[in-house]
Write a protein that holds these residues in place. Structure first.
Motif, short mmCIF file in Angstrom:
data_model
loop_
_atom_site.label_atom_id
_atom_site.label_comp_id
_atom_site.label_asym_id
_atom_site.label_seq_id
_atom_site.Cartn_x
_atom_site.Cartn_y
_atom_site.Cartn_z
N LEU A 178 0.81 -1.22 0.00
CA LEU A 178 0.00 0.00 0.00
C LEU A 178 0.85 1.28 0.00
O LEU A 178 0.56 2.20 -0.77
N PRO A 179 1.93 1.37 0.83
CA PRO A 179 2.72 2.61 0.79
C PRO A 179 3.29 2.90 -0.60
O PRO A 179 3.27 4.05 -1.06
N LEU A 180 3.77 1.87 -1.30
CA LEU A 180 4.32 2.10 -2.64
C LEU A 180 3.21 2.50 -3.62
O LEU A 180 3.36 3.41 -4.44
N LEU A 181 2.07 1.82 -3.50
CA LEU A 181 0.93 2.14 -4.36
C LEU A 181 0.53 3.61 -4.17
O LEU A 181 0.32 4.36 -5.13
N GLU A 182 0.47 4.04 -2.91
CA GLU A 182 0.05 5.42 -2.65
C GLU A 182 1.12 6.40 -3.11
O GLU A 182 0.81 7.49 -3.60
N PHE A 191 -9.90 9.86 -6.85
CA PHE A 191 -9.93 9.83 -8.31
C PHE A 191 -9.24 8.56 -8.81
O PHE A 191 -9.74 7.85 -9.69
N GLN A 192 -8.07 8.27 -8.24
CA GLN A 192 -7.30 7.12 -8.73
C GLN A 192 -7.93 5.80 -8.31
O GLN A 192 -7.96 4.84 -9.09
N ILE A 193 -8.44 5.74 -7.08
CA ILE A 193 -9.09 4.49 -6.64
C ILE A 193 -10.27 4.20 -7.57
O ILE A 193 -10.46 3.07 -8.05
N THR A 194 -11.06 5.25 -7.86
CA THR A 194 -12.22 5.07 -8.75
C THR A 194 -11.75 4.65 -10.13
O THR A 194 -12.35 3.77 -10.77
N ASP A 195 -10.67 5.26 -10.59
CA ASP A 195 -10.13 4.89 -11.91
C ASP A 195 -9.73 3.41 -11.93
O ASP A 195 -10.02 2.69 -12.89
N ASP A 225 -5.12 -2.91 -16.72
CA ASP A 225 -4.23 -2.86 -15.55
C ASP A 225 -3.80 -4.26 -15.13
O ASP A 225 -2.64 -4.51 -14.82
N ARG A 226 -4.79 -5.17 -15.14
CA ARG A 226 -4.47 -6.54 -14.71
C ARG A 226 -3.54 -7.21 -15.71
O ARG A 226 -2.54 -7.84 -15.34
N LYS A 230 -0.31 -4.06 -13.37
CA LYS A 230 -0.18 -2.72 -12.78
C LYS A 230 -0.50 -2.73 -11.30
O LYS A 230 -1.34 -3.51 -10.83
N ALA A 231 0.15 -1.81 -10.59
CA ALA A 231 -0.15 -1.62 -9.18
C ALA A 231 -1.47 -0.84 -9.08
O ALA A 231 -1.53 0.30 -9.52
N THR A 232 -2.51 -1.47 -8.56
CA THR A 232 -3.81 -0.80 -8.43
C THR A 232 -4.41 -1.06 -7.05
O THR A 232 -4.01 -2.02 -6.37
N TYR A 233 -5.37 -0.24 -6.67
CA TYR A 233 -6.05 -0.45 -5.39
C TYR A 233 -6.78 -1.79 -5.34
O TYR A 233 -6.63 -2.53 -4.36
N PRO A 234 -7.59 -2.14 -6.37
CA PRO A 234 -8.26 -3.45 -6.26
C PRO A 234 -7.26 -4.60 -6.14
O PRO A 234 -7.52 -5.57 -5.43
N ALA A 235 -6.09 -4.47 -6.80
CA ALA A 235 -5.10 -5.56 -6.72
C ALA A 235 -4.51 -5.65 -5.31
O ALA A 235 -4.23 -6.73 -4.81
N VAL A 236 -4.32 -4.50 -4.67
CA VAL A 236 -3.66 -4.50 -3.35
C VAL A 236 -4.68 -4.67 -2.22
O VAL A 236 -4.44 -5.42 -1.28
#
Ligand code: GRG
Length: 322
Positions: A198-202, A245-249, A268-269, A273-279
């Motif tokens: 999560l820290p890297l994603l953010e 915005f990015q989480i929604t994206d 993304d999958r 890609k590093a994404t919120y749903p993935a993490v």
């Protein structure tokens, strides 16, 4: 795609007190957006060379991408940020246009085969698919350069002291550069196919996406002479909505509708890609978006009703389906 009702998406954390401000419901927001966007579009049209101007291919490519139906979120945030501190949209139109020019350059470059290699954007073929890679690359360069041409011209900002304009132009240059937007993009590329926490994603999203959003919200207010305390609150608001915005994206890339989005989903999958749903997973990502939307609105507590468009925009970004 099943339409995601705001109740469902907002989850537990966007509470009743975070609903649309009284007197500024969806139809007021629509009129607000229509009116501001018409002015931004007219300004953008006036500042770019005509398609018939040599070199025609380059100018056609620049206009093709700029006028292809983008949501114009960043220019609206510039104007709404300025208005929240008592400024007027006319004072910041050049700035609003500059941020959209920069945004459009990033999209053109991001779609290139060397980066995301996307064929569709905003429901149309991407710039390089229509004009070829070389012209697309150069159209992006020319849009970025145009932004700083506007920002370095005091005639575009007659009511702004030149030193304040220079200050804002510097803020935008830093946001667009290696320690924010471009840097975030590089870390994003380097993280493809790797396990991302999560820290890297953010870090990626705060820099790649959030930076330009924070700068949009604050730079208009700054140009209008806002005090530090207001700027700090607007920056916190911008940080929260930037992540929303990015989480929604990211969520839309998983559960969004290709037609509505005007681009392919699932990329993304495929690219790892590093994404919120993935993490975090879908449900936790939605909760995080709801929580951040509420926090964004709370950061505006000290502002009067002139910040209602910003409050409504936070909810709009949270609920958007494209
Ligand atoms: C310097 C090439 C380069 C990239 C920098 C901003 C960025 C990093 C890349 C752009 C591509 C991208 C998908 C970024 C994430 C932010 C995002 C979701 C952009 C799309 O913005 P919208 O939804 O687009 O505001 P519209 O089409 O409405 O203008």
């Amino acid at each position: 795609m099943r339409k995601r009702g705001s109740e469902e998406l907002q989850g537990k954390t966007v509470t009743a007190r975070h609903k649309m401000p009284a007197g500024f419901g969806p139809s007021a927001l629509k009129s607000y957006l229509d009116e501001r966007l018409a002015r931004v579009n007219a300004y953008l049209d006036g500042c770019l060379p005509e398609e018939s101007r040599t070199p025609e291919t380059l100018h056609r490519a620049m206009r093709y991408s700029l006028f292809s139906g983008g949501k114009r979120i960043r220019p609206v945030l510039v104007i709404a940020g300025a208005e929240a501190v008592g400024g007027k949209s006319d004072q910041v139109l050049g700035l609003a246009a500059a941020l959209e020019l920069i945004h459009t350059y990033t999209l053109i470059h991001d779609d290139l085969p060397a980066l995301d290699n996307d064929d569709y954007r905003r429901g149309r073929l991407t710039c390089h698919k229509v004009f070829g890679e070389a012209v697309a690359l150069l159209a992006g360069d020319a849009l970025l350069t145009k932004a700083f041409e506007l920002l370095s011209n005091p005639k575009e900002f007659p009511s702004v002291p030149p030193e304040r304009l220079l200050d804002v132009a510097g803020q935008i240059a830093r946001t667009a550069g290696s320690t924010c937007l471009v840097g975030g993009q590089v870390v994003d590329l380097e993280s493809e196919g790797k396990q991302v926490d999560l820290p890297l994603l953010e870090y990626i999203h705060v820099n790649k996406t959030g930076g330009l959003i924070v700068t949009s919200v604050t730079a208009g207010a700054r140009l209008c002479g806002a005090e530090q305390q207001s700027l700090r609150a607007l920056a916190r608001y911008g940080e929260c909505i930037g992540l929303v915005f990015q989480i929604t994206d990211d969520l839309l890339d998983v559960i969004g509708d290709r037609e509505t989005l005007g681009k392919n989903t699932g990329g993304d999958r495929v690219r790892g890609k590093a994404t919120y749903p993935a993490v975090l997973g879908i449900s936790e990502s939605r909760s995080r978006a709801g929580e951040l939307t509420g926090m964004a609105i709370d950061h505006l507590a000290a502002f009067d009703e002139r910040a209602d468009p910003l409050r409504a925009l936070a909810l709009f970004l949270h609920d958007r389906d494209r």
